[in-house]
Design a protein around this motif. Structure first.
Motif, PDB file in Angstrom:
ATOM      1  N   VAL A 244       0.837  -1.195   0.000  1.00 13.13           N
ATOM      2  CA  VAL A 244       0.000   0.000   0.000  1.00 13.13           C
ATOM      3  C   VAL A 244       0.873   1.247   0.000  1.00 13.13           C
ATOM      4  O   VAL A 244       0.615   2.200  -0.725  1.00 13.13           O
ATOM      5  CB  VAL A 244      -0.963  -0.001   1.205  1.00 13.13           C
TER       6      VAL A 244
ATOM      7  N   HIS B 142       2.426   2.773  -3.161  1.00 16.47           N
ATOM      8  CA  HIS B 142       1.541   3.684  -3.880  1.00 16.47           C
ATOM      9  C   HIS B 142       0.913   4.578  -2.824  1.00 16.47           C
ATOM     10  O   HIS B 142      -0.173   4.317  -2.354  1.00 16.47           O
ATOM     11  CB  HIS B 142       0.457   2.905  -4.625  1.00 16.47           C
TER      12      HIS B 142
ATOM     13  N   VAL C  32      -1.166   6.837  -0.745  1.00 12.06           N
ATOM     14  CA  VAL C  32      -2.559   7.213  -0.944  1.00 12.06           C
ATOM     15  C   VAL C  32      -2.695   8.720  -0.825  1.00 12.06           C
ATOM     16  O   VAL C  32      -2.322   9.312   0.184  1.00 12.06           O
ATOM     17  CB  VAL C  32      -3.468   6.492   0.084  1.00 12.06           C
TER      18      VAL C  32
ATOM     19  N   LEU D 252      -9.758   3.454  -4.469  1.00 10.70           N
ATOM     20  CA  LEU D 252      -8.369   3.047  -4.229  1.00 10.70           C
ATOM     21  C   LEU D 252      -7.734   2.467  -5.487  1.00 10.70           C
ATOM     22  O   LEU D 252      -6.539   2.664  -5.725  1.00 10.70           O
ATOM     23  CB  LEU D 252      -8.298   2.055  -3.069  1.00 10.70           C
ATOM     24  N   ARG D 253      -8.513   1.769  -6.308  1.00 14.05           N
ATOM     25  CA  ARG D 253      -7.954   1.195  -7.535  1.00 14.05           C
ATOM     26  C   ARG D 253      -7.423   2.260  -8.474  1.00 14.05           C
ATOM     27  O   ARG D 253      -6.480   2.013  -9.214  1.00 14.05           O
ATOM     28  CB  ARG D 253      -9.017   0.366  -8.258  1.00 14.05           C
TER      29      ARG D 253
ATOM     30  N   ILE E 276      -4.191   0.632  -6.019  1.00 10.82           N
ATOM     31  CA  ILE E 276      -4.277  -0.197  -4.812  1.00 10.82           C
ATOM     32  C   ILE E 276      -5.497  -1.095  -4.972  1.00 10.82           C
ATOM     33  O   ILE E 276      -6.630  -0.612  -5.012  1.00 10.82           O
ATOM     34  CB  ILE E 276      -4.382   0.668  -3.545  1.00 10.82           C
TER      35      ILE E 276
ATOM     36  N   LEU F  24      -5.227  -7.544  -2.297  1.00 13.05           N
ATOM     37  CA  LEU F  24      -4.587  -7.425  -0.989  1.00 13.05           C
ATOM     38  C   LEU F  24      -5.354  -8.199   0.089  1.00 13.05           C
ATOM     39  O   LEU F  24      -4.740  -8.908   0.902  1.00 13.05           O
ATOM     40  CB  LEU F  24      -4.460  -5.955  -0.599  1.00 13.05           C
TER      41      LEU F  24
END
Length: 186
Positions: free
Chosen positions: A15, A18, A20, A68-69, A73, A78
């Motif tokens: 996570v 990348h 957030v 999130l994609r 992510i 996950l």
């Protein structure tokens, strides 16, 4: 013990690799308004990884998963990988004996468990744009949404979510019992 610490560090790195962006998370959730117009909790066989139901429908978790994609992510992957290695750590509400990559990431208790296991839970009362919140709606129902960068007339942060009428941005933060508060952006 060293192996567990190493695996946890690798999972967090997935996570963190990348980072957030809270603002992007809010923006991506807002882009679903008017596109995701239906609430449909039906079980669906979907692709893996990055599988999704058609964008015009979904549930509350899909707002978070899709947002999130867009930051690369994939909660489907996950959560499936974590559940495959740590199945006993996840809720047993659905009578499953093994992970199901079609649905596990679309269940609020599983997302909450994953976020807690990865150290994203916060206990402060500051609800910042991009934070993710879970609620108990009563009668065994749970809900999840993303804190907006917009506020109500009374100063309460709005929530981007799908609670039955498609993706909306509404003043519901304190309408239900809050059960989790997560911050993926640091």
């Amino acid at each position: 013990m060293r192996m567990k610490i190493f695996v946890l560090a690798l999972s967090m790195a997935a996570v963190q690799a990348h980072a957030v962006s809270a603002q992007k998370l809010v923006w991506e959730a807002r882009q679903q308004i008017g596109r995701t117009t239906a609430y449909d909790p039906a079980y669906s066989n979907i692709g893996y990884p990055m599988g999704d139901v058609p964008v015009h429908k979904g549930v509350c978790t899909d707002v978070v998963v899709r947002s999130l994609r867009r930051q690369k992510i994939d909660l489907q992957k996950l959560i499936h990988e974590d559940m495959s290695k740590n199945f006993a750590a996840y809720p047993k509400k659905w009578g499953l004996t093994q992970p199901d990559r079609n649905i596990d990431h679309r269940r609020v208790p599983n997302i909450a468990t994953y976020f807690q296991r990865k150290g994203y839970q916060t206990h402060d009362e500051k609800f910042l744009a991009g934070d993710i919140v879970t609620w108990d709606l009563g009668r065994g129902l749970t809900h999840i949404g993303i804190v907006s960068d917009r506020k109500s007339a009374g100063g309460e942060p709005l929530i981007l979510h799908n609670i039955g009428r498609g993706t909306r941005e509404e003043n519901i933060l304190r309408r239900y019992k809050i059960t989790g508060h997560y911050r993926l952006s640091r």
